[in-house]
Design a protein around this motif. Structure first.
Motif, PDB file in Angstrom:
ATOM      1  N   ASN A 136       0.990  -1.385  -0.115  1.00  0.00           N
ATOM      2  CA  ASN A 136       0.125  -0.030  -0.072  1.00  0.00           C
ATOM      3  C   ASN A 136       0.960   1.214   0.218  1.00  0.00           C
ATOM      4  OD1 ASN A 136       0.723  -0.252   2.496  1.00  0.00           O
ATOM      5  ND2 ASN A 136      -1.189  -0.185   3.632  1.00  0.00           N
ATOM      6  N   GLY A 137       1.601   1.409  -0.975  1.00  0.00           N
ATOM      7  CA  GLY A 137       2.396   2.354  -1.106  1.00  0.00           C
ATOM      8  C   GLY A 137       2.777   2.669  -2.765  1.00  0.00           C
ATOM      9  N   ASN A 138       3.410   3.626  -3.342  1.00  0.00           N
ATOM     10  CA  ASN A 138       3.613   4.006  -4.589  1.00  0.00           C
ATOM     11  C   ASN A 138       5.085   3.209  -4.906  1.00  0.00           C
ATOM     12  OD1 ASN A 138       5.613   5.769  -4.008  1.00  0.00           O
ATOM     13  ND2 ASN A 138       4.518   7.307  -4.433  1.00  0.00           N
ATOM     14  N   PHE A 139       5.387   3.272  -6.380  1.00  0.00           N
ATOM     15  CA  PHE A 139       6.581   2.857  -6.730  1.00  0.00           C
ATOM     16  C   PHE A 139       7.876   3.070  -5.868  1.00  0.00           C
ATOM     17  CE2 PHE A 139      10.494   3.046  -9.345  1.00  0.00           C
ATOM     18  CZ  PHE A 139      10.501   1.776  -9.536  1.00  0.00           C
ATOM     19  N   ASP A 140       7.701   4.380  -5.948  1.00  0.00           N
ATOM     20  CA  ASP A 140       9.154   4.905  -5.136  1.00  0.00           C
ATOM     21  C   ASP A 140       9.415   4.251  -3.921  1.00  0.00           C
ATOM     22  OD1 ASP A 140      10.007   6.963  -7.311  1.00  0.00           O
ATOM     23  OD2 ASP A 140       7.880   7.836  -6.389  1.00  0.00           O
ATOM     24  N   VAL A 141       8.191   3.956  -3.040  1.00  0.00           N
ATOM     25  CA  VAL A 141       8.131   3.546  -1.602  1.00  0.00           C
ATOM     26  C   VAL A 141       8.825   1.947  -1.990  1.00  0.00           C
ATOM     27  CG1 VAL A 141       6.671   2.557   0.215  1.00  0.00           C
ATOM     28  CG2 VAL A 141       6.270   4.810  -0.811  1.00  0.00           C
ATOM     29  N   GLY A 142       8.218   1.342  -2.996  1.00  0.00           N
ATOM     30  CA  GLY A 142       8.538  -0.173  -3.281  1.00  0.00           C
ATOM     31  C   GLY A 142      10.120  -0.196  -3.560  1.00  0.00           C
ATOM     32  N   LEU A 189      11.916  10.592 -25.627  1.00  0.00           N
ATOM     33  CA  LEU A 189      11.724   9.334 -24.856  1.00  0.00           C
ATOM     34  C   LEU A 189      10.825   9.740 -23.697  1.00  0.00           C
ATOM     35  CD1 LEU A 189      15.208   8.087 -24.629  1.00  0.00           C
ATOM     36  CD2 LEU A 189      13.299   6.359 -24.731  1.00  0.00           C
ATOM     37  N   PRO A 190       9.801   8.762 -23.278  1.00  0.00           N
ATOM     38  CA  PRO A 190       9.195   9.048 -21.985  1.00  0.00           C
ATOM     39  C   PRO A 190      10.169   8.842 -20.985  1.00  0.00           C
ATOM     40  CG  PRO A 190       8.517   6.841 -22.880  1.00  0.00           C
ATOM     41  CD  PRO A 190       9.237   7.542 -24.020  1.00  0.00           C
ATOM     42  N   VAL A 191      10.062   9.646 -19.673  1.00  0.00           N
ATOM     43  CA  VAL A 191      11.058   9.529 -18.718  1.00  0.00           C
ATOM     44  C   VAL A 191      10.315   9.095 -17.319  1.00  0.00           C
ATOM     45  CG1 VAL A 191      12.874  10.547 -17.312  1.00  0.00           C
ATOM     46  CG2 VAL A 191      12.759  10.824 -19.800  1.00  0.00           C
ATOM     47  N   GLY A 192      10.698   8.013 -16.737  1.00  0.00           N
ATOM     48  CA  GLY A 192      10.056   7.550 -15.295  1.00  0.00           C
ATOM     49  C   GLY A 192      11.356   7.712 -14.423  1.00  0.00           C
ATOM     50  N   ASN A 193      11.950   6.273 -14.433  1.00  0.00           N
ATOM     51  CA  ASN A 193      12.945   6.179 -13.607  1.00  0.00           C
ATOM     52  C   ASN A 193      14.360   6.744 -14.130  1.00  0.00           C
ATOM     53  OD1 ASN A 193      13.368   5.360 -11.259  1.00  0.00           O
ATOM     54  ND2 ASN A 193      12.516   3.232 -11.566  1.00  0.00           N
ATOM     55  N   SER A 198      19.071   7.132 -20.261  1.00  0.00           N
ATOM     56  CA  SER A 198      20.293   6.993 -19.893  1.00  0.00           C
ATOM     57  C   SER A 198      20.851   5.829 -20.881  1.00  0.00           C
ATOM     58  CB  SER A 198      20.670   6.635 -18.452  1.00  0.00           C
ATOM     59  OG  SER A 198      20.049   7.632 -17.577  1.00  0.00           O
ATOM     60  N   ALA A 199      20.355   4.786 -21.071  1.00  0.00           N
ATOM     61  CA  ALA A 199      20.901   3.656 -21.776  1.00  0.00           C
ATOM     62  C   ALA A 199      20.880   3.972 -23.221  1.00  0.00           C
ATOM     63  CB  ALA A 199      20.047   2.498 -21.499  1.00  0.00           C
ATOM     64  N   TYR A 200      20.132   4.562 -23.937  1.00  0.00           N
ATOM     65  CA  TYR A 200      19.986   5.145 -25.271  1.00  0.00           C
ATOM     66  C   TYR A 200      21.418   5.931 -25.225  1.00  0.00           C
ATOM     67  CZ  TYR A 200      15.604   3.583 -27.134  1.00  0.00           C
ATOM     68  OH  TYR A 200      14.593   2.816 -27.605  1.00  0.00           O
ATOM     69  N   TRP A 201      21.301   7.077 -24.521  1.00  0.00           N
ATOM     70  CA  TRP A 201      22.631   7.725 -24.428  1.00  0.00           C
ATOM     71  C   TRP A 201      23.920   7.047 -24.618  1.00  0.00           C
ATOM     72  CZ3 TRP A 201      23.466  11.872 -27.085  1.00  0.00           C
ATOM     73  CH2 TRP A 201      24.715  12.680 -26.731  1.00  0.00           C
ATOM     74  N   LYS A 202      23.883   5.966 -23.749  1.00  0.00           N
ATOM     75  CA  LYS A 202      25.259   5.287 -23.517  1.00  0.00           C
ATOM     76  C   LYS A 202      25.316   4.408 -25.061  1.00  0.00           C
ATOM     77  CE  LYS A 202      27.408   2.047 -20.128  1.00  0.00           C
ATOM     78  NZ  LYS A 202      27.904   0.905 -20.851  1.00  0.00           N
ATOM     79  N   GLY A 203      24.204   3.911 -25.368  1.00  0.00           N
ATOM     80  CA  GLY A 203      24.187   3.179 -26.755  1.00  0.00           C
ATOM     81  C   GLY A 203      24.876   4.149 -28.108  1.00  0.00           C
ATOM     82  N   GLY A 254       8.234   9.481  -8.849  1.00  0.00           N
ATOM     83  CA  GLY A 254       8.681  10.991  -8.229  1.00  0.00           C
ATOM     84  C   GLY A 254      10.266  10.968  -8.007  1.00  0.00           C
ATOM     85  N   HIS A 255      10.843   9.545  -7.606  1.00  0.00           N
ATOM     86  CA  HIS A 255      12.070   9.670  -7.333  1.00  0.00           C
ATOM     87  C   HIS A 255      12.972   8.749  -8.387  1.00  0.00           C
ATOM     88  CE1 HIS A 255      11.868  11.027  -2.861  1.00  0.00           C
ATOM     89  NE2 HIS A 255      10.576  11.095  -3.266  1.00  0.00           N
ATOM     90  N   PRO A 256      13.090   9.193  -9.434  1.00  0.00           N
ATOM     91  CA  PRO A 256      13.863   8.655 -10.327  1.00  0.00           C
ATOM     92  C   PRO A 256      15.599   8.083  -9.783  1.00  0.00           C
ATOM     93  CG  PRO A 256      13.406  10.858 -11.368  1.00  0.00           C
ATOM     94  CD  PRO A 256      12.928  10.811  -9.841  1.00  0.00           C
ATOM     95  N   GLN A 257      15.702   6.649 -10.294  1.00  0.00           N
ATOM     96  CA  GLN A 257      16.703   6.303  -9.702  1.00  0.00           C
ATOM     97  C   GLN A 257      18.073   6.503 -10.621  1.00  0.00           C
ATOM     98  OE1 GLN A 257      16.821   4.358  -6.927  1.00  0.00           O
ATOM     99  NE2 GLN A 257      14.858   4.972  -6.879  1.00  0.00           N
ATOM    100  N   SER A 258      17.906   7.015 -11.978  1.00  0.00           N
ATOM    101  CA  SER A 258      19.197   7.392 -12.775  1.00  0.00           C
ATOM    102  C   SER A 258      19.083   8.809 -12.922  1.00  0.00           C
ATOM    103  CB  SER A 258      18.995   6.693 -14.002  1.00  0.00           C
ATOM    104  OG  SER A 258      19.194   5.390 -13.866  1.00  0.00           O
ATOM    105  N   TRP A 259      18.964   9.525 -12.075  1.00  0.00           N
ATOM    106  CA  TRP A 259      18.990  10.970 -11.893  1.00  0.00           C
ATOM    107  C   TRP A 259      20.280  11.931 -12.556  1.00  0.00           C
ATOM    108  CZ3 TRP A 259      15.283  14.471 -10.718  1.00  0.00           C
ATOM    109  CH2 TRP A 259      15.655  15.792 -10.433  1.00  0.00           C
ATOM    110  N   ASP A 260      21.330  11.257 -12.124  1.00  0.00           N
ATOM    111  CA  ASP A 260      22.587  11.927 -12.744  1.00  0.00           C
ATOM    112  C   ASP A 260      22.869  11.553 -13.934  1.00  0.00           C
ATOM    113  OD1 ASP A 260      23.085  13.369 -10.094  1.00  0.00           O
ATOM    114  OD2 ASP A 260      24.335  11.432  -9.350  1.00  0.00           O
ATOM    115  N   LYS A 261      22.643  10.306 -14.313  1.00  0.00           N
ATOM    116  CA  LYS A 261      22.766   9.665 -15.689  1.00  0.00           C
ATOM    117  C   LYS A 261      21.884  10.463 -16.805  1.00  0.00           C
ATOM    118  CE  LYS A 261      24.261   4.845 -14.940  1.00  0.00           C
ATOM    119  NZ  LYS A 261      23.970   4.565 -13.521  1.00  0.00           N
ATOM    120  N   ALA A 262      20.799  10.502 -16.327  1.00  0.00           N
ATOM    121  CA  ALA A 262      20.161  11.376 -17.386  1.00  0.00           C
ATOM    122  C   ALA A 262      20.165  12.727 -17.440  1.00  0.00           C
ATOM    123  CB  ALA A 262      18.522  11.086 -16.865  1.00  0.00           C
TER     124      ALA A 262
END
Ligand SMILES: *Cc1c(COP(=O)(O)O)cnc(C)c1O
Length: 364
Positions: A136-142, A189-193, A198-203, A254-262
């Motif tokens: 009973n919490g959102n993705f970021d909590v999970g 691209l749509p951006v969530g996390n 970041s992966a496309y830019w790396k590629g 709301g809390h993207p994990q790849s913040w710096d990379k993006a």
């Protein structure tokens, strides 16, 4: 008669650019090699001279781009002796993790926000037989829980904080360059996390560097444009947000994990982030279906919504080539699709030749 080599997945195709060895057992369900479809009607409709291509990732084995990262992450988890994988998910990661775990013969545990995952994604995850844990919490909590669990249970995390995920996902950029013979001018691209951008830019960057040595591929890289849902847009506000809301559940983060990379991808490419309203997102989703015959899920259409806005504003100039990634299949979220078409009333008539004939002629 020539015999073509059977396609056996993206790791086999790009193995010299991925962290595998001769002895690695590859866990694949034939992911990758998705179509790059040129839009024909929408550019004419908006009256702009632009080449828009969509990379339809909804045609991966579980219906989203997550399979590109999952083939790599699960392959490495198995190589390292892992017996179980774990992820937090808005739906697509859980479906993908569940499928690849089955293929590998290991266990998948998925943490999903109760009541907030699209019906198709839930159906898949159930069918693949994953251990579903609703919270009973959102993705970021999970996600925060999953990160803590790594130290408490013998499981491999397969969210995009697992570096192998981005390794697999970067192959979408390779496919685009291989197909177009060069990189596009803009990539939307749509951006969530923010793992995928970041992966496309790396590629793109790896292929561009390779060309210095090999002269085989282009040294061009696209401008990267990342679009978020207005109610879940930390890259636009510049800070994390605690209560993201959008109909596009795959990017309700709301809390993207790849913040710096993006941010790095945005800066290095000279690109930008912007936010699209749910109305803009749904309008783009419907437009793709009704003018191009391409049915993607709501979050996916955020890329085209952003591109259309910025083409209209001249930020993306005429004469440009643009690739929009359509991250997932429209069948993932039938509820949103049906509610979008609630004003369409199918007629019900008598089952006679006469009545059907009349129904057709009335509507020609
Ligand atoms: C995961 C996902 C996204 C977001 O990708 P990130 O790498 O988290 O930015 C967008 N659309 C769909 C359909 C997804 O499944």
């Amino acid at each position: 008669m020539s015999i073509r080599k059977r396609y056996t997945g993206l790791i086999e195709t790009y193995r010299d650019r991925l962290p595998v060895s001769e002895s690695t057992r590859i866990i694949s369900i034939g992911e990758g090699n998705t179509p790059l479809i040129q839009l024909q009607n929408i550019p004419r409709l908006i009256g702009k001279d632009v080449d828009i291509y969509v990379k339809f990732e909804g045609l991966n084995p579980t219906g989203s781009f997550k399979d590109r990262g999952m083939t790599m992450a699960v392959t490495k988890a198995v190589e390292e002796g892992s017996q179980a994988i774990l992820c937090a998910s808005t739906g697509n990661t859980s479906a993908s993790a569940a499928a690849y775990a089955v293929r590998a013969g290991i266990k998948a545990f998925v943490l999903i926000p109760e009541g907030k995952i699209a019906l198709g994604k839930l159906a898949q995850t159930l069918m693949y037989g994953a251990e579903i844990i609703q919270i009973n919490g959102n993705f970021d909590v999970g996600m925060a829980l999953v990160k803590q669990l790594a130290d408490h249970a013998p499981v491999t995390i397969v969210n995009s904080i697992n570096p192998y995920r981005l390794e697999g996902q970067k192959t979408a950029a390779f496919e685009i360059v291989d197909e177009l013979g060069t990189a596009p001018d803009f990539h939307c691209l749509p951006v969530g996390n923010a793992g995928n951008i970041s992966a496309y830019w790396k590629g793109y960057s790896e292929y561009a560097r390779a060309s210095e040595n090999l002269k085989a591929v282009t040294d061009k890289r696209p401008v990267m444009c990342g679009y978020q849902a207005a109610g879940a847009a930390p890259f636009i506000s510049g800070k994390m947000i605690d209560h993201p809301e959008t109909i596009a559940t795959a990017i309700r983060i709301g809390h993207p994990q790849s913040w710096d990379k993006a941010w790095n991808a945005q800066k290095e490419s000279g690109g930008w982030f912007d936010a699209m309203t749910d109305e803009q997102i749904l309008a783009a989703q419907k437009m793709l279906s009704q003018f191009e015959g391409i049915f993607c899920e709501p979050a996916s259409a955020t890329s085209l919504a952003g591109a259309l806005q910025d083409i209209g504003a001249g930020k993306i100039p005429e004469g440009s080539s643009i690739v929009c990634t359509l991250t997932g299949n429209g069948l993932k979220d039938p509820d949103t699709a049906i509610s979008q078409c609630k004003d369409t009333h199918p007629v019900t008539i008598d089952a006679t030749l006469d009545a059907v004939k009349r129904a057709i002629l009335d509507r020609m």
